[in-house]
Motif scaffolding. Structure first.
Motif, PDB file in Angstrom:
ATOM      1  N   PHE A  73      -4.485 -13.768  -9.145  1.00  0.00           N
ATOM      2  CA  PHE A  73      -4.644 -12.441  -8.543  1.00  0.00           C
ATOM      3  C   PHE A  73      -4.374 -12.441  -7.038  1.00  0.00           C
ATOM      4  O   PHE A  73      -3.988 -11.418  -6.485  1.00  0.00           O
ATOM      5  CB  PHE A  73      -6.011 -11.833  -8.882  1.00  0.00           C
ATOM      6  CG  PHE A  73      -5.977 -11.080 -10.179  1.00  0.00           C
ATOM      7  CD1 PHE A  73      -5.538  -9.765 -10.229  1.00  0.00           C
ATOM      8  CD2 PHE A  73      -6.327 -11.698 -11.368  1.00  0.00           C
ATOM      9  CE1 PHE A  73      -5.464  -9.073 -11.426  1.00  0.00           C
ATOM     10  CE2 PHE A  73      -6.262 -11.015 -12.571  1.00  0.00           C
ATOM     11  CZ  PHE A  73      -5.832  -9.693 -12.606  1.00  0.00           C
ATOM     12  N   THR A  74      -4.549 -13.587  -6.387  1.00  0.00           N
ATOM     13  CA  THR A  74      -4.150 -13.702  -4.971  1.00  0.00           C
ATOM     14  C   THR A  74      -2.635 -13.500  -4.885  1.00  0.00           C
ATOM     15  O   THR A  74      -2.138 -12.755  -4.031  1.00  0.00           O
ATOM     16  CB  THR A  74      -4.556 -15.080  -4.409  1.00  0.00           C
ATOM     17  OG1 THR A  74      -5.975 -15.215  -4.527  1.00  0.00           O
ATOM     18  CG2 THR A  74      -4.142 -15.219  -2.950  1.00  0.00           C
ATOM     19  N   GLN A  75      -1.931 -14.126  -5.807  1.00  0.00           N
ATOM     20  CA  GLN A  75      -0.466 -14.019  -5.859  1.00  0.00           C
ATOM     21  C   GLN A  75      -0.042 -12.593  -6.264  1.00  0.00           C
ATOM     22  O   GLN A  75       0.833 -11.992  -5.629  1.00  0.00           O
ATOM     23  CB  GLN A  75       0.040 -15.036  -6.887  1.00  0.00           C
ATOM     24  CG  GLN A  75       1.534 -15.080  -7.095  1.00  0.00           C
ATOM     25  CD  GLN A  75       1.891 -15.907  -8.341  1.00  0.00           C
ATOM     26  OE1 GLN A  75       1.121 -16.758  -8.792  1.00  0.00           O
ATOM     27  NE2 GLN A  75       3.034 -15.632  -8.909  1.00  0.00           N
ATOM     28  N   LEU A  76      -0.688 -12.035  -7.286  1.00  0.00           N
ATOM     29  CA  LEU A  76      -0.300 -10.701  -7.769  1.00  0.00           C
ATOM     30  C   LEU A  76      -0.561  -9.611  -6.733  1.00  0.00           C
ATOM     31  O   LEU A  76       0.189  -8.638  -6.649  1.00  0.00           O
ATOM     32  CB  LEU A  76      -1.065 -10.364  -9.061  1.00  0.00           C
ATOM     33  CG  LEU A  76      -0.763 -11.217 -10.295  1.00  0.00           C
ATOM     34  CD1 LEU A  76      -1.607 -10.760 -11.480  1.00  0.00           C
ATOM     35  CD2 LEU A  76       0.720 -11.167 -10.663  1.00  0.00           C
ATOM     36  N   SER A  77      -1.632  -9.769  -5.938  1.00  0.00           N
ATOM     37  CA  SER A  77      -1.957  -8.752  -4.932  1.00  0.00           C
ATOM     38  C   SER A  77      -0.897  -8.689  -3.827  1.00  0.00           C
ATOM     39  O   SER A  77      -0.827  -7.723  -3.076  1.00  0.00           O
ATOM     40  CB  SER A  77      -3.339  -9.007  -4.325  1.00  0.00           C
ATOM     41  OG  SER A  77      -3.330 -10.183  -3.555  1.00  0.00           O
ATOM     42  N   LEU A  82       3.928  -3.325  -4.439  1.00  0.00           N
ATOM     43  CA  LEU A  82       2.720  -2.938  -5.164  1.00  0.00           C
ATOM     44  C   LEU A  82       2.019  -1.816  -4.396  1.00  0.00           C
ATOM     45  O   LEU A  82       1.758  -1.951  -3.209  1.00  0.00           O
ATOM     46  CB  LEU A  82       1.777  -4.144  -5.294  1.00  0.00           C
ATOM     47  CG  LEU A  82       0.556  -3.985  -6.209  1.00  0.00           C
ATOM     48  CD1 LEU A  82       0.989  -3.916  -7.679  1.00  0.00           C
ATOM     49  CD2 LEU A  82      -0.413  -5.150  -6.018  1.00  0.00           C
ATOM     50  N   PRO A  83       1.711  -0.685  -5.061  1.00  0.00           N
ATOM     51  CA  PRO A  83       1.035   0.420  -4.357  1.00  0.00           C
ATOM     52  C   PRO A  83      -0.284  -0.038  -3.731  1.00  0.00           C
ATOM     53  O   PRO A  83      -0.966  -0.920  -4.272  1.00  0.00           O
ATOM     54  CB  PRO A  83       0.790   1.450  -5.474  1.00  0.00           C
ATOM     55  CG  PRO A  83       1.832   1.156  -6.506  1.00  0.00           C
ATOM     56  CD  PRO A  83       2.017  -0.342  -6.460  1.00  0.00           C
ATOM     57  N   LEU A  84      -0.633   0.585  -2.616  1.00  0.00           N
ATOM     58  CA  LEU A  84      -1.819   0.181  -1.849  1.00  0.00           C
ATOM     59  C   LEU A  84      -3.098   0.262  -2.687  1.00  0.00           C
ATOM     60  O   LEU A  84      -3.953  -0.633  -2.608  1.00  0.00           O
ATOM     61  CB  LEU A  84      -1.950   1.065  -0.598  1.00  0.00           C
ATOM     62  CG  LEU A  84      -2.711   0.473   0.578  1.00  0.00           C
ATOM     63  CD1 LEU A  84      -2.158  -0.881   0.999  1.00  0.00           C
ATOM     64  CD2 LEU A  84      -2.696   1.433   1.759  1.00  0.00           C
ATOM     65  N   ASP A  85      -3.238   1.308  -3.490  1.00  0.00           N
ATOM     66  CA  ASP A  85      -4.435   1.454  -4.345  1.00  0.00           C
ATOM     67  C   ASP A  85      -4.577   0.261  -5.285  1.00  0.00           C
ATOM     68  O   ASP A  85      -5.680  -0.260  -5.490  1.00  0.00           O
ATOM     69  CB  ASP A  85      -4.348   2.738  -5.193  1.00  0.00           C
ATOM     70  CG  ASP A  85      -4.798   3.960  -4.407  1.00  0.00           C
ATOM     71  OD1 ASP A  85      -5.201   3.790  -3.241  1.00  0.00           O
ATOM     72  OD2 ASP A  85      -4.742   5.071  -4.956  1.00  0.00           O
ATOM     73  N   ASP A  86      -3.456  -0.154  -5.879  1.00  0.00           N
ATOM     74  CA  ASP A  86      -3.478  -1.281  -6.820  1.00  0.00           C
ATOM     75  C   ASP A  86      -3.765  -2.593  -6.092  1.00  0.00           C
ATOM     76  O   ASP A  86      -4.452  -3.469  -6.629  1.00  0.00           O
ATOM     77  CB  ASP A  86      -2.152  -1.373  -7.581  1.00  0.00           C
ATOM     78  CG  ASP A  86      -1.920  -0.145  -8.462  1.00  0.00           C
ATOM     79  OD1 ASP A  86      -2.909   0.404  -8.984  1.00  0.00           O
ATOM     80  OD2 ASP A  86      -0.761   0.262  -8.623  1.00  0.00           O
ATOM     81  N   LYS A  87      -3.240  -2.706  -4.886  1.00  0.00           N
ATOM     82  CA  LYS A  87      -3.498  -3.907  -4.071  1.00  0.00           C
ATOM     83  C   LYS A  87      -4.997  -4.009  -3.766  1.00  0.00           C
ATOM     84  O   LYS A  87      -5.598  -5.075  -3.901  1.00  0.00           O
ATOM     85  CB  LYS A  87      -2.689  -3.806  -2.766  1.00  0.00           C
ATOM     86  CG  LYS A  87      -2.686  -5.068  -1.917  1.00  0.00           C
ATOM     87  CD  LYS A  87      -1.916  -4.797  -0.625  1.00  0.00           C
ATOM     88  CE  LYS A  87      -1.902  -6.000   0.282  1.00  0.00           C
ATOM     89  NZ  LYS A  87      -0.893  -6.993  -0.077  1.00  0.00           N
ATOM     90  N   HIS A  88      -5.606  -2.865  -3.387  1.00  0.00           N
ATOM     91  CA  HIS A  88      -7.043  -2.839  -3.083  1.00  0.00           C
ATOM     92  C   HIS A  88      -7.872  -3.172  -4.324  1.00  0.00           C
ATOM     93  O   HIS A  88      -8.876  -3.877  -4.234  1.00  0.00           O
ATOM     94  CB  HIS A  88      -7.451  -1.467  -2.523  1.00  0.00           C
ATOM     95  CG  HIS A  88      -6.969  -1.237  -1.132  1.00  0.00           C
ATOM     96  ND1 HIS A  88      -6.839   0.015  -0.568  1.00  0.00           N
ATOM     97  CD2 HIS A  88      -6.560  -2.110  -0.175  1.00  0.00           C
ATOM     98  CE1 HIS A  88      -6.376  -0.095   0.672  1.00  0.00           C
ATOM     99  NE2 HIS A  88      -6.203  -1.375   0.930  1.00  0.00           N
TER     100      HIS A  88
END
Length: 201
Positions: A73-77, A82-88
Motif C-alpha cells: 500500500f506504500t507503493q500503491l499510494s 491516483l486521485p487525491l481522495d484515494d491516496k488519502h
C-alpha cells in the motif's frame, strides 16, 4: 481432467472483469496481480476506489501478512495519477496496517474477544470522522474463524452473529448485497428473545 486458467478466462474480459472472475473463483494471487495492473492503467481511473478496496480485502482476509501489505500500500499510494481522495484513503489504511503489524499474535481461544474489540474500535469514528476499515476487516475475519471452529458456546455464537451484522453494516463499501442484514436476521432467527436479537432489530 486438468484445465488451465488461460482456457477458462475469456480474452475479451477487461482487467477489472478478469479480476472479478478471479476473486469469485478464489484465485486470489492472480486477482491481486490483475487489480494492481488495472490500478496502473489510466483507463480505469474511475474504478480506483473499488480496486484499492478489493486489494485491501485480499490483504486482510486472505494474505494476512501486515508487513507485506504495508509495503504494497506504500507503493500503491504513490501510483501516478491516483486521485487525491484515494491516496488519502490508502494512507489511512496504512495506519491501520501498521497497528496490525505491531499487534501480538491472537490465540485461537481469543479470536472472538479480539474480533469484538477490533470491530468496536474500528467502527468508532475518530476526530477525523473516519472509521478504521482495517480493524473492521481484521475483526470480521477473526469472528468468522471463531464461528467456523465449531467451538463456540451458544451465547458466543449469538454474539458472533450480531458482531458480524454490525460490522458488515459498517463495511457496505466493501461488501454489497446486504451482508450485515443477513447476519442480523440470522441472529434474530436462531436466537429469538435474546439481548443480541433485540440489538439486531
Amino acid at each position: 481432467s486438468h484445465y488451465s486458467n488461460a482456457e477458462v478466462i475469456d480474452e475479451k474480459l477487461t482487467p477489472l472483469e478478469k479480476a472479478r472472475f478471479l476473486l469469485a473463483t478464489r484465485q486470489f494471487t492472480e486477482a491481486k496481480a490483475t487489480l494492481i495492473q488495472a490500478l496502473k492503467d489510466p483507463a480505469y481511473r474511475l474504478y480506483d476506489d473499488h480496486i484499492l478496496r478489493s486489494i485491501l480485502l485480499v490483504e486482510t482476509r486472505i494474505s494476512k501478512d501486515p508487513k507485506e501489505s504495508i509495503a504494497l500500500f506504500t507503493q500503491l499510494s504513490e501510483t501516478p495519477g491516483l486521485p487525491l481522495d484515494d491516496k488519502h484513503t490508502a494512507q489511512r489504511w496504512l495506519k491501520g496496517l501498521q497497528a496490525w503489524a505491531k499487534a501480538p499474535k491472537v490465540a485461537e481461544s481469543a479470536r472472538l474477544s479480539t474480533g469484538e474489540k477490533l470491530i468496536t474500535a474500528g467502527a468508532s469514528r475518530g476526530i477525523d470522522f473516519q472509521q478504521d476499515d482495517v480493524a473492521l476487516l481484521r475483526g470480521t475475519a477473526m469472528v468468522h474463524e471463531a464461528l467456523e471452529s465449531g467451538k463456540l458456546t451458544e451465547p458466543q455464537r449469538r454474539k458472533a452473529l450480531y458482531l458480524l451484522g454490525f460490522a458488515y453494516n459498517n463495511l457496505s463499501q466493501f461488501f454489497t448485497g446486504g451482508w450485515g442484514e443477513l447476519y442480523l436476521e440470522k441472529c434474530i432467527e436462531d436466537f429469538p428473545n435474546t439481548q443480541e436479537a433485540k440489538w439486531a432489530y
